[in-house]
Design a protein around this motif. Structure first.
Motif, mmCIF file in Angstrom:
data_model
loop_
_atom_site.group_PDB
_atom_site.id
_atom_site.type_symbol
_atom_site.label_atom_id
_atom_site.label_comp_id
_atom_site.label_asym_id
_atom_site.label_seq_id
_atom_site.Cartn_x
_atom_site.Cartn_y
_atom_site.Cartn_z
ATOM 1 N N LEU A 88 0.801 -1.233 0.000
ATOM 2 C CA LEU A 88 0.000 0.000 0.000
ATOM 3 C C LEU A 88 0.829 1.276 0.000
ATOM 4 C CD1 LEU A 88 -2.661 -1.107 2.673
ATOM 5 C CD2 LEU A 88 -2.736 -1.431 0.197
ATOM 6 N N HIS A 89 2.139 1.142 0.077
ATOM 7 C CA HIS A 89 2.991 2.346 0.083
ATOM 8 C C HIS A 89 4.236 2.059 -0.746
ATOM 9 C CE1 HIS A 89 5.022 5.712 2.722
ATOM 10 N NE2 HIS A 89 5.483 5.716 1.485
ATOM 11 N N LEU A 90 4.173 2.506 -2.007
ATOM 12 C CA LEU A 90 5.236 2.172 -2.956
ATOM 13 C C LEU A 90 5.315 3.293 -3.970
ATOM 14 C CD1 LEU A 90 5.616 0.705 -6.041
ATOM 15 C CD2 LEU A 90 7.195 0.018 -4.211
ATOM 16 N N HIS A 91 6.462 3.952 -4.033
ATOM 17 C CA HIS A 91 6.664 5.003 -5.040
ATOM 18 C C HIS A 91 7.246 4.333 -6.274
ATOM 19 C CE1 HIS A 91 6.212 8.205 -1.960
ATOM 20 N NE2 HIS A 91 6.682 7.253 -1.164
ATOM 21 N N ILE A 92 6.562 4.418 -7.399
ATOM 22 C CA ILE A 92 7.046 3.709 -8.573
ATOM 23 C C ILE A 92 8.442 4.216 -8.974
ATOM 24 C CG2 ILE A 92 5.909 5.085 -10.418
ATOM 25 C CD1 ILE A 92 6.256 1.209 -10.189
ATOM 26 N N ALA A 144 -1.648 10.793 2.895
ATOM 27 C CA ALA A 144 -0.566 11.766 3.061
ATOM 28 C C ALA A 144 0.555 11.148 3.886
ATOM 29 C CB ALA A 144 -1.072 13.030 3.754
ATOM 30 N N HIS A 145 1.794 11.423 3.479
ATOM 31 C CA HIS A 145 2.937 11.095 4.331
ATOM 32 C C HIS A 145 2.874 12.038 5.531
ATOM 33 C CE1 HIS A 145 4.403 9.001 0.828
ATOM 34 N NE2 HIS A 145 5.590 8.749 1.340
ATOM 35 N N ALA A 146 2.939 11.496 6.728
ATOM 36 C CA ALA A 146 2.916 12.338 7.929
ATOM 37 C C ALA A 146 3.574 11.591 9.071
ATOM 38 C CB ALA A 146 1.479 12.702 8.298
ATOM 39 N N ASP A 199 0.488 7.634 5.535
ATOM 40 C CA ASP A 199 1.743 7.003 5.121
ATOM 41 C C ASP A 199 2.817 7.272 6.182
ATOM 42 O OD1 ASP A 199 0.911 5.772 2.724
ATOM 43 O OD2 ASP A 199 0.804 7.743 1.767
ATOM 44 N N HIS A 200 3.407 6.208 6.677
ATOM 45 C CA HIS A 200 4.360 6.214 7.802
ATOM 46 C C HIS A 200 3.610 6.420 9.128
ATOM 47 C CE1 HIS A 200 7.804 5.901 5.188
ATOM 48 N NE2 HIS A 200 7.481 7.013 4.542
ATOM 49 N N GLY A 201 3.660 7.624 9.669
ATOM 50 C CA GLY A 201 2.981 7.887 10.945
ATOM 51 C C GLY A 201 3.773 7.473 12.169
ATOM 52 N N SER A 236 7.176 -1.301 1.241
ATOM 53 C CA SER A 236 8.597 -1.153 0.891
ATOM 54 C C SER A 236 9.026 0.263 0.517
ATOM 55 C CB SER A 236 8.969 -2.130 -0.224
ATOM 56 O OG SER A 236 8.426 -1.716 -1.457
ATOM 57 N N ASP A 237 8.070 1.190 0.260
ATOM 58 C CA ASP A 237 8.374 2.603 0.008
ATOM 59 C C ASP A 237 9.171 2.806 -1.292
ATOM 60 O OD1 ASP A 237 8.061 5.269 0.597
ATOM 61 O OD2 ASP A 237 9.425 5.316 2.308
ATOM 62 N N ASP A 238 10.502 2.688 -1.222
ATOM 63 C CA ASP A 238 11.375 2.887 -2.391
ATOM 64 C C ASP A 238 12.385 1.739 -2.441
ATOM 65 O OD1 ASP A 238 10.600 5.788 -3.211
ATOM 66 O OD2 ASP A 238 10.916 5.885 -1.048
HETATM 67 ZN ZN ZN Z 1 6.854 7.102 0.855
#
Ligand code: ZN
Ligand code: HPA
Length: 333
Positions: A13-17, A193-195, A217-219, A274-276
């Motif tokens: 659910l959190h992946l920057h292409i 939102a990333h926060a 996102d994160h938190g 995995s984010d990036d």
């Molecule tokens: Zn991210």
């Protein structure tokens, strides 16, 4: 346990292409587009993947994006990740893209989204991997620029499910984007939102109360304020936790002191992501494996987190139940 983690059906659910851009593909596309990278070779580039904070990472991440020029480049980037997703038993993925990273360099919005969308549709038919697309706004740019991006997205509304907020967090609170997110909500988009990655717990509260997010996102830094934690629990608000990202960007000093277990115990609605992955040393399964080892998570914890990943997704209830059934079939044997 490793085999169990690798096999369990899961959602990302959190992946920057743009964060899946592996050095090998980066060099190949740079050559094809006749662009010179600032690094001699893959080894030289990988040596630079040593980040003291989020900004140091972002500087390199944006630099890597400079070689993406054509529709096929965005297609190749996205397809490479989707093959990986299939291999890792990711049934569903919700990927972010940063259009402003490309439009600011003179690449047209349609070039970017056409390439990504083509790979996503192909993954659904050829790999059976479903997806949602999240268009992320760069928070270091002014709100006016976000309004322009939202307008550019209008003809592609059918392809975009969610509007997100990413990039340099400190000094750019969610409230800076109050009006544009209000417009996005009115237009029917979901919001993330990333926060609280580097920013204070107040930014998490702003994401909830000013942007009206559907997911955080994160938190991580929510834990510094008990009222924020209670609020997240009461709202059943999902957090997309990214262990290897947190380690690489020095959000945590060691995975052994990562707050994931504490979050689970408190009853927070956490997922692993995995984010990036091309920059942080691992895809989704590696994130599960490393954090499981570091925190000695039980099989039951892993099942809980994989279950959360489907429940926190933006799939409809029928789709969620179908995937949860596959998860149950896997854990029952
Ligand atoms: Zn991210
Ligand atoms: N945080 C904020 N912005 C980002 C990230 C991240 O981890 N990755 C790509 N853009």
């Amino acid at each position: 346990m490793k085999k169990f983690i690798e096999g369990i059906p899961k959602a990302e659910l959190h992946l920057h292409i743009e964060g899946t851009f592996e050095p090998e593909l980066m060099f190949r596309i740079a050559k094809r587009n006749d662009i010179k990278l600032n690094y001699k070779n893959i080894k030289d580039l990988k040596k630079a993947y040593n980040f003291a904070n989020l900004q140091e990472f972002l500087d390199i991440y944006y630099m890597g994006c400079n070689v993406l020029l054509h529709e096929v480049d965005f297609y190749d980037l996205t397809w490479a990740y989707l093959l990986k997703a299939k291999e890792q038993n990711i049934l569903h993925t919700e990927i972010m893209f940063d259009p402003q990273t490309h439009t600011e360099r003179g690449i047209s919005f349609d070039t970017v989204i056409n390439g990504i969308h083509r790979a996503l549709t192909q993954a659904e038919t050829k790999l059976g991997v479903t997806s949602k697309l999240i268009m992320s706004i760069l928070r270091h740019l002014p709100e006016q620029a976000a309004f322009v991006t939202l307008e550019q997205a209008a003809p592609f509304k059918e392809w975009i499910d969610v509007i997100g907020l990413d990039s340099s967090e400190i000094g750019h609170p969610p409230s800076k984007f109050k009006r544009v997110f209000q417009k996005a909500k009115e237009e029917g988009y979901l919001i993330v939102a990333h926060a609280g990655e580097e920013g204070p717990p107040d930014y998490v509260t702003e994401a909830l109360e000013v942007l009206h997010v559907n997911r955080i996102d994160h938190g991580n830094r929510s834990l510094e304020d008990n009222d924020v934690v209670s609020d997240l629990i009461e709202r059943k608000m999902a957090l997309t936790i990214c262990p290897l990202s947190n380690l690489k960007l020095k959000v945590v000093s060691d995975l052994k002191v990562h707050p994931l277990k504490e979050m689970l115990l408190k009853g927070l609605f956490v997922t692993i992501n995995s984010d990036d992955p091309a920059y942080f040393g691992g895809y989704l399964n590696e994130n599960y494996i490393e954090i499981q080892k570091a925190l000695n998570l039980s099989k039951q914890d892993i099942v809980q987190i994989a279950t959360n990943s489907f429940k926190a997704s933006f799939l409809n209830e029928i789709e969620k139940n179908a995937m949860l059934l596959k998860l149950k079939e896997f854990t029952d044997v």
